[in-house]
Design an enzyme around this catalytic site. Structure first.
Site, PDB file in Angstrom:
ATOM      1  N   LYS A 125       2.340   6.362  -3.420  1.00 41.53           N
ATOM      2  CA  LYS A 125       1.543   6.249  -2.229  1.00 41.53           C
ATOM      3  C   LYS A 125       0.122   6.500  -2.736  1.00 41.53           C
ATOM      4  O   LYS A 125      -0.427   7.541  -3.486  1.00 41.53           O
ATOM      5  CB  LYS A 125       2.295   7.265  -1.223  1.00 41.53           C
TER       6      LYS A 125
HETATM    7  P1  NAD Z   1      -0.716   0.382  11.587  1.00 39.90           P
HETATM    8  O1  NAD Z   1      -1.789   0.833  11.288  1.00 39.90           O
HETATM    9  O2  NAD Z   1      -0.430  -1.197  11.786  1.00 39.90           O
HETATM   10  O3  NAD Z   1      -0.029   0.874  13.180  1.00 39.90           O
HETATM   11  C1  NAD Z   1       0.218   2.146  13.408  1.00 39.90           C
HETATM   12  C2  NAD Z   1       0.180   2.352  15.023  1.00 39.90           C
HETATM   13  O4  NAD Z   1       0.583   3.433  15.539  1.00 39.90           O
HETATM   14  C3  NAD Z   1      -0.832   1.507  15.858  1.00 39.90           C
HETATM   15  O5  NAD Z   1      -0.395   1.065  16.968  1.00 39.90           O
HETATM   16  C4  NAD Z   1      -1.440   2.913  16.303  1.00 39.90           C
HETATM   17  O6  NAD Z   1      -2.333   2.892  17.578  1.00 39.90           O
HETATM   18  C5  NAD Z   1      -0.315   4.017  16.536  1.00 39.90           C
HETATM   19  N1  NAD Z   1      -0.526   5.321  16.390  1.00 39.90           N
HETATM   20  C6  NAD Z   1      -1.380   6.141  15.476  1.00 39.90           C
HETATM   21  N2  NAD Z   1      -1.534   7.254  15.943  1.00 39.90           N
HETATM   22  C7  NAD Z   1      -0.614   7.441  16.757  1.00 39.90           C
HETATM   23  C8  NAD Z   1      -0.298   8.477  17.449  1.00 39.90           C
HETATM   24  N3  NAD Z   1      -0.663   9.761  17.204  1.00 39.90           N
HETATM   25  N4  NAD Z   1       0.625   8.362  18.568  1.00 39.90           N
HETATM   26  C9  NAD Z   1       0.897   7.038  19.221  1.00 39.90           C
HETATM   27  N5  NAD Z   1       0.724   5.961  18.361  1.00 39.90           N
HETATM   28  C10 NAD Z   1      -0.075   6.190  17.248  1.00 39.90           C
HETATM   29  O7  NAD Z   1       0.467   0.854  10.668  1.00 39.90           O
HETATM   30  P2  NAD Z   1       1.911   0.231  10.347  1.00 39.90           P
HETATM   31  O8  NAD Z   1       1.967  -0.340   9.042  1.00 39.90           O
HETATM   32  O9  NAD Z   1       2.812  -0.268  11.457  1.00 39.90           O
HETATM   33  O10 NAD Z   1       2.752   1.610  10.014  1.00 39.90           O
HETATM   34  C11 NAD Z   1       3.390   2.642  10.860  1.00 39.90           C
HETATM   35  C12 NAD Z   1       4.456   3.416  10.284  1.00 39.90           C
HETATM   36  O11 NAD Z   1       5.250   2.706   9.452  1.00 39.90           O
HETATM   37  C13 NAD Z   1       3.708   4.369   9.360  1.00 39.90           C
HETATM   38  O12 NAD Z   1       4.420   5.525   9.150  1.00 39.90           O
HETATM   39  C14 NAD Z   1       3.915   3.640   7.958  1.00 39.90           C
HETATM   40  O13 NAD Z   1       3.902   4.499   6.646  1.00 39.90           O
HETATM   41  C15 NAD Z   1       5.214   3.018   8.108  1.00 39.90           C
HETATM   42  N6  NAD Z   1       5.671   1.951   7.373  1.00 39.90           N
HETATM   43  C16 NAD Z   1       5.009   0.780   7.088  1.00 39.90           C
HETATM   44  C17 NAD Z   1       5.178  -0.327   6.679  1.00 39.90           C
HETATM   45  C18 NAD Z   1       4.521  -1.570   6.386  1.00 39.90           C
HETATM   46  O14 NAD Z   1       4.997  -2.729   5.807  1.00 39.90           O
HETATM   47  N7  NAD Z   1       3.483  -1.620   7.087  1.00 39.90           N
HETATM   48  C19 NAD Z   1       6.444  -0.191   5.822  1.00 39.90           C
HETATM   49  C20 NAD Z   1       7.249   0.972   5.700  1.00 39.90           C
HETATM   50  C21 NAD Z   1       6.757   2.047   6.532  1.00 39.90           C
END
Ligand code: NAD
Length: 435
Positions: A125
């Protein structure tokens, strides 16, 4: 199941007693689950010690010339947790809350996640401490390129392959790929995944994590004898994972009654118009001002009376402070580490069925694996092939974890860790310790 889980019995695994004191330290949260699974597996002491330590931790200072001429220095991290099963794989996160403990935890989670779905990657990461919303596009590009240059020695299709994570996207991956390629002297598409499709990305990658969450929700509902059509769900986080998961669940007939992002949350008992919310966020960058329901807080969103709760934002949103009040029947962890270790037993006592992060959000890394394979072969698959193969892997993994959970009478999280750790440990045993 191919992996032999019967490990040697001379175990000395003793979890530290005070680990639970630091409920919100993500590395400790990961480790306490790891310890529980290692104990149940009777993991031998040597391999236990190896798997408790990240292989490599890199910290870089990133000088960036801002648009106004000033120079700012940012801090960036890249942690390669374990590469025994293949190249390190894991996203890059841009956020003010990034710190080494978090990056270590996320790198370990990637190791277990790749092993749960049995793709030939290790775990890594990366992150940069910054507020990307306060940087211009050109500042963000300079930051990304300098960070990439700082960690370039570990990057490579055979060694370390980043992907998007919180606040990074295809655009950022394109800059990483270009910077690496400029140093290599030729185009290296397979150095990152989650790239734009036009430059070697895979069809279906952008939707893959959310699609995986949708598939896991359906499998969980089915396992509990509940129907997908007409089930209710609340989704926290409306970025890549949450918005796609909500969209696909709605298409499957699930009523999305609550959604939220960092600006707050919205509830609508008759069902939120998810497509309208996606369009609103595309235009306004957040749900702030979206009028498709009544405004509630993010804390209230988590406590809604729904069949499925899908946390898809950040770590530690379900803790000892609110776990007892959660009313969902199923939790599908779209985010990494949304539940603290201490909250696990509260959810278990309440009979909540949890599909753990290392399984629930593994759709992203699975299609990242497909992207890496396509880049290396120079041969690209149609979207339906990507989605079909994703479904196959996710459903098989759900079945593998469920079988192990039933066999050992443990919850899905412990079973997923047991499956992952046993697979990584098997490779360590076969490879031995070098020198
Ligand atoms: P992103 O940046 O596209 O979206 C994050 C979302 O969470 C946004 O809508 C933001 O406003 C919201 N957010 C942030 N802080 C917040 C809070 N304190 N309270 C409520 N909402 C909040 O990110 P993403 O890629 O969708 O990732 C989200 C999660 O999924 C993370 O934990 C990431 O590690 C995990 N993840 C992502 C992927 C991927 O392919 N993108 C894969 C596996 C896991």
């Amino acid at each position: 199941m191919a992996t032999d889980l019967r490990l040697p019995t001379d175990s000395i695994v003793r979890p530290d007693k005070d680990r639970f004191l630091q409920e919100e330290n993500p590395f400790e949260a990961m480790m306490s689950r790891f310890d529980r699974a290692a104990e149940l597996l009777d993991l031998e002491p040597g391999i236990y010690k190896v798997l408790r330590h990240p292989e490599k931790q890199i910290v870089v200072s990133i000088p960036v010339q801002l648009d106004n001429g000033d120079v700012e220095v940012f801090t960036g991290y890249r942690v390669l947790y374990n590469t025994s099963r293949g190249p390190a794989k894991g996203g890059i996160r841009f956020d003010t809350a990034v710190n080494l403990e978090e990056v270590k935890a996320l790198a370990a989670w990637m190791t277990w996640k790749c092993a749960v779905v049995n793709v030939p990657f290790g775990g890594a990461k990366g992150g940069v401490v910054c507020d990307p919303f306060k940087l211009s596009v050109s500042e963000l590009e300079r930051l990304t390129r300098r960070y990439t240059a700082g960690i370039i020695a570990t990057l490579g299709p055979d060694s370390d392959v980043p992907a998007p994570d919180v606040n990074t996207n295809e655009r950022v991956m394109a800059w990483v790929m270009d910077t690496y390629s400029m140093h290599a002297g030729h185009t290296v598409t397979a150095v990152v995944t989650g790239k734009p499709v036009e430059m070697g990305g895979s069809l279906g990658r952008r939707e893959a994590t959310g699609r995986g969450c949708m598939l896991m929700t359906k499998d969980a509902l089915n396992h509990l004898g509940m129907k997908t059509e007409g089930a209710t769900a609340a989704v926290q986080g409306f970025g890549n994972v949450g918005s796609v998961a909500a969209t696909l669940l709605a298409l499957e007939g699930v009523t999305i009654v609550g959604i939220g992002d960092r600006s707050g949350a919205v509830v609508n008992r008759t069902g939120i118009d998810v497509a309208a919310a996606v369009e609103y966020v595309r235009k306004h960058r957040s749900l702030e001002g979206f009028d498709g329901g009544d405004r509630i807080t993010n804390d209230e969103l988590l406590l809604l009376d729904v069949d499925v709760l899908l946390p898809a934002a950040m770590e530690n949103v379900i803790t000892t402070k609110n776990a007892a009040k959660i009313r969902a029947r199923i939790i599908v962890e779209g985010a990494n580490g949304p539940t603290s270790a201490a909250a696990d037993s509260i959810l278990e006592d309440k009979g909540i069925f949890v599909v753990p992060d290392i399984l629930a959000n593994a759709g992203g890394v699975t299609v990242s694996y497909f992207e890496w394979v396509q880049d290396r072969a120079g041969y690209f698959w149609p979207e339906d092939v990507v989605n079909d193969r994703l479904r196959e892997i996710m459903s098989k993994s759900f079945k593998d974890v469920l079988e192990l959970a039933q066999q050992h009478k443990v919850n899905m999280r412990t079973a997923a860790y047991m499956l992952a750790i046993s697979r990584v440990a098997t490779v360590h045993r076969l490879r031995g310790i070098y020198a």
